[in-house]
Design an enzyme around this catalytic site. Structure first.
Site, PDB file in Angstrom:
ATOM      1  N   GLY A 205       0.683  -4.463   4.487  1.00  0.00           N
ATOM      2  CA  GLY A 205      -0.149  -5.513   5.071  1.00  0.00           C
ATOM      3  C   GLY A 205       0.358  -6.925   4.849  1.00  0.00           C
ATOM      4  O   GLY A 205      -0.425  -7.863   4.862  1.00  0.00           O
ATOM      5  N   THR A 207       2.447  -8.765   6.799  1.00  0.00           N
ATOM      6  CA  THR A 207       2.319  -9.521   8.044  1.00  0.00           C
ATOM      7  C   THR A 207       0.852  -9.813   8.324  1.00  0.00           C
ATOM      8  O   THR A 207       0.477 -10.928   8.700  1.00  0.00           O
ATOM      9  CB  THR A 207       2.942  -8.723   9.200  1.00  0.00           C
ATOM     10  N   GLU A 422       1.847  10.073 -18.176  1.00  0.00           N
ATOM     11  CA  GLU A 422       1.830   8.611 -18.274  1.00  0.00           C
ATOM     12  C   GLU A 422       0.945   8.140 -19.425  1.00  0.00           C
ATOM     13  O   GLU A 422       1.308   7.210 -20.153  1.00  0.00           O
ATOM     14  CB  GLU A 422       1.364   7.983 -16.957  1.00  0.00           C
TER      15      GLU A 422
HETATM   16  P1  ADP Z   1       3.908  -4.973   6.507  1.00  0.00           P
HETATM   17  O1  ADP Z   1       4.124  -6.270   7.190  1.00  0.00           O
HETATM   18  O2  ADP Z   1       3.613  -5.117   5.053  1.00  0.00           O
HETATM   19  O3  ADP Z   1       4.990  -3.981   6.729  1.00  0.00           O
HETATM   20  P2  ADP Z   1       1.732  -4.832   8.319  1.00  0.00           P
HETATM   21  O4  ADP Z   1       1.005  -6.068   7.954  1.00  0.00           O
HETATM   22  O5  ADP Z   1       2.585  -4.926   9.522  1.00  0.00           O
HETATM   23  O6  ADP Z   1       2.598  -4.315   7.118  1.00  0.00           O
HETATM   24  O7  ADP Z   1       0.685  -3.664   8.485  1.00  0.00           O
HETATM   25  C1  ADP Z   1       0.657  -2.815   9.599  1.00  0.00           C
HETATM   26  C2  ADP Z   1      -0.755  -2.421   9.950  1.00  0.00           C
HETATM   27  O8  ADP Z   1      -1.314  -1.591   8.949  1.00  0.00           O
HETATM   28  C3  ADP Z   1      -1.693  -3.602  10.033  1.00  0.00           C
HETATM   29  O9  ADP Z   1      -1.693  -4.156  11.288  1.00  0.00           O
HETATM   30  C4  ADP Z   1      -3.025  -2.994   9.667  1.00  0.00           C
HETATM   31  O10 ADP Z   1      -3.627  -2.388  10.784  1.00  0.00           O
HETATM   32  C5  ADP Z   1      -2.660  -1.916   8.696  1.00  0.00           C
HETATM   33  N1  ADP Z   1      -2.770  -2.401   7.323  1.00  0.00           N
HETATM   34  C6  ADP Z   1      -1.753  -2.524   6.448  1.00  0.00           C
HETATM   35  N2  ADP Z   1      -2.188  -2.965   5.256  1.00  0.00           N
HETATM   36  C7  ADP Z   1      -3.509  -3.157   5.378  1.00  0.00           C
HETATM   37  C8  ADP Z   1      -4.523  -3.625   4.474  1.00  0.00           C
HETATM   38  N3  ADP Z   1      -4.230  -3.983   3.211  1.00  0.00           N
HETATM   39  N4  ADP Z   1      -5.779  -3.699   4.928  1.00  0.00           N
HETATM   40  C9  ADP Z   1      -6.065  -3.340   6.192  1.00  0.00           C
HETATM   41  N5  ADP Z   1      -5.170  -2.896   7.090  1.00  0.00           N
HETATM   42  C10 ADP Z   1      -3.897  -2.788   6.689  1.00  0.00           C
HETATM   43 ZN    ZN Z   2       7.865   9.341 -18.117  1.00  0.00          ZN
HETATM   44 MG    MG Z   3       5.660  -6.784   8.465  1.00  0.00          MG
END
Ligand code: ADP
Ligand code: ZN
Ligand code: MG
Length: 612
Positions: A205, A207, A422
């Site tokens: 998440g 982005t 752990e």
């Molecule tokens: P990254 O940029 O870290 O690779 P993204 O922000 O592109 O990941 O996430 C892709 C999709 O996954 C988002 O558009 C959302 O729908 C979902 N997502 C990822 N992380 C979250 C989060 N923490 N909460 C809610 N939705 C999430």
């Molecule tokens: Zn260990």
């Molecule tokens: Mg991304």
């Protein structure tokens, strides 16, 4: 503009051909009766022809009014022109009015060189346009940034749409606060971070968070992906960076977001080829970051899932000096993420997201969004009105199958084992005086290698370690395996990495540091000084005798065995805490060092005797 232009060129070419064609058709098809050239010549000689019009292929003629010829409906006739040099003289002689119709040939002459030019021009034009598109955007605007300017109303994402990454959220709330009330920070002279780097595995998440900040702060958001900067023409990326910052400064307060910074910020001069263009672009980025005053209210956010390959210069103070970890969510985090994503689907009453969250350790937000989507698709396929628990559980299986190569989702027995392992590490660390405090214990898998981890936080930087401290390190490393043996009666393959590390330490103690009574205070490792725990691959061959080698092996074994005995006795004393702690860890997936310490205190272990 260029589209219209393209069209008009084609219109022009078509019109041109059209005119020429029409003219030819007109002249050729005036429904004149055709006569042989010889006949025409006879008529001229007989003074029957009043006037002629000569083109390069035809001769149109008109008979005198008083002449009447059989087979001719009108006075006009035509004949195919033959190469006859005497014709003009003859016409003059007979006083025939004649004119050449040169329009047609003029057009043809002009066409013969204009049309190739136009065709080549058109081809050139389209090639340029293709190139322009390939490089992203029109050729003419190549130096300009393609960063889209989202204004606040365009960002429908807020912090409420992000879940499971609370620590990152908290840190970023400060950024929002700064963008909204910069005076509050600048008044007391605090330095505002220029750049914030979001670091975490893909799909957690990052982005989304960046967009949420912009949405929340209601400021313009310039977003661009690192790969978009890198162009095939040297200098273009640098020009884009310059342009991006120029635009942003005009819109302050605002956020510049560079996604996938690693595409651009790879360490300079790394890799088999020195990438001139990327280097220039990176340099320009560094220059721009240094050159602007954060007080104007421009914050640079960037995201990467590979911070280790970034150029060190990017991470220096005054650049991306703050790093925010966006980690894989724990169970409650996953539940919260699921709750966000189920808002768009109709759920059946039997759905318990709690259970889905428990089934999906190691999954990130993007995977969970995928689970909900797969579940909805399955429900549709089965002609159901709502998405049921069975659909979601099957969706989890499908997503897991897809993920198998990337990360593992453990089964219940494996997870139970990992939890005890752990907690074993952590308890040993807590019971040995002087070892670094335990920060966090986790059984959220990270990639293929690590099934769980225990995070120890050094309280200070250490350059020297004493013999007993090294022994403690070995003991902590053995803690996981010993705990497994204690609870399950046997060890598993999960401890191989621990054993490797413990053995390395033991070997170094004996070979490098002279910490063995039997072998004496002698350095036996010919590779000389190397960094602690990282054996030198290019070490010259051992120079000691086979006898000594055998003794080293024996000493290593003795050292490890004695530590193992020590750990066994320690963990036996706190077996109830081990079980209790593992249960709690299994339920929550992460556990703070303090809460385990608390368990340890509550159980009032008998006074621990530490033997070294
Ligand atoms: P990254 O940029 O870290 O690779 P993204 O922000 O592109 O990941 O996430 C892709 C999709 O996954 C988002 O558009 C959302 O729908 C979902 N997502 C990822 N992380 C979250 C989060 N923490 N909460 C809610 N939705 C999430
Ligand atoms: Zn260990
Ligand atoms: Mg991304």
């Amino acid at each position: 503009m260029d589209k219209k232009f393209g069209f008009s060129i084609w219109y022009f070419i078509i019109a041109f051909w059209g005119i020429i064609l029409l003219q030819e058709i007109y002249l050729a098809s005036q429904h004149l009766d055709e006569v042989p050239y010889s006949q025409f010549k006879v008529w001229v000689l007989e003074d029957k022809v009043a006037e002629v019009a000569i083109t390069d292929t035809l001769i149109n003629g008109k008979l005198k009014p008083n002449v009447q010829e059989d087979g001719l409906k009108e006075k006009w006739f035509k004949t195919i022109r033959v190469d006859d040099p005497d014709l003009v003289r003859l016409l003059e002689e007979k006083n025939v009015e004649f004119s050449g119709v040169i329009v047609s040939t003029l057009w043809k002459d002009v066409a013969s060189w204009v049309i190739p030019i136009l065709i080549f021009g058109a081809i050139w034009f389209f090639i340029l346009r293709k190139v322009g598109q390939g490089a992203g955007g029109s050729f003419m605007r190549i130096g300009q940034s393609k960063a889209k300017v989202y204004m606040e109303k365009d960002i429908p994402v807020g912090m409420k749409d992000v879940a499971g990454v609370d620590e990152a959220k908290d840190e970023l709330l400060e950024v929002i606060e700064f963008l909204q009330t910069p005076e509050k920070f600048t008044r007391i002279g605090g330095r505002i971070p220029k750049g914030v780097l979001l670091v975490g595995p893909p799909g957690t998440g990052k982005t989304l968070l960046a967009r949420a900040i912009a949405g929340e702060a209601a400021v313009p958001f310039f977003s661009i992906s690192g790969s978009e900067f890198v162009e095939m023409f040297v200098g273009v990326g640098a020009a884009r960076v310059r342009d991006l910052f120029e635009k942003a400064k005009g819109k302050a307060p605002c956020i510049i977001f560079i996604d996938e910074l690693d595409a651009l910020g790879k360490a300079r001069g790394s890799g088999p080829m020195v990438h001139e263009e990327r280097e220039q672009t990176l340099n320009q980025l560094l220059v721009e970051m240094d050159g602007f005053d954060p007080r104007v209210g421009v914050i640079i956010l960037a995201a990467t899932n590979r911070p280790e390959i970034l150029d060190q210069a990017l991470l220096r103070a005054g650049r991306f000096d703050r790093q925010v970890l966006v980690d894989r969510p724990d169970r409650s985090g996953r539940k919260a993420i699921l709750e966000i994503h189920v808002k768009v689907v109709k759920l059946a009453d039997d759905v318990t997201l709690e259970k889905i969250a428990a089934m999906t350790p190691g999954m990130v937000g993007a995977d969970l969004a995928n689970v909900i989507n797969e579940g909805a698709l399955l429900a549709v396929r089965r002609n159901r009105e709502t998405v049921g628990q069975a659909d979601l559980e099957e969706a989890v299986e499908r997503v897991v199958a897809g993920l198998e190569k990337k990360s593992r989702v453990l089964n219940k027995e494996e997870r139970t084992r990992v939890a005890h392992h752990e907690v074993g590490h952590a308890l040993v660390a807590m019971m040995i005086p002087g070892s670094d405090p335990i920060q966090k214990i986790s059984i959220i898998p990270r990639g293929i290698a690590a099934l769980g981890y225990t995070m120890q936080l050094p309280t200070e930087d250490r350059y020297l370690l004493t013999e007993s401290e090294l022994e403690s390190k070995i003991a902590i490393l053995l803690g996981g395996r010993v705990a497994e043996e204690l609870i399950f009666g046997e060890a598993s393959t999960g401890a191989s990495d621990d054993l490797q590390k413990a053995t390395n330490i033991a070997k170094r103690m004996i070979k490098n540091y002279g910490m063995s009574e039997k072998l004496g205070t002698v350095a036996l490792d010919p590779s000389g000084p190397s960094t602690f725990l990282t054996p030198n691959d290019h070490a010259p061959r051992d120079t000691y005798s086979e006898e000594t080698a055998r003794e080293i092996d024996q000493e290593v074994r003795r050292l490890i065995d004695s530590q193992q005995a020590r750990v066994q006795s320690l963990l036996r004393q706190v077996k109830p805490v081990l079980i209790q702690g593992a249960e709690q860890l299994l339920a929550d997936e992460v556990m703070s060092g303090e809460s385990l310490q608390e368990l340890l205190r509550l159980n009032e272990p008998p006074t621990i005797t530490v033997s070294t």
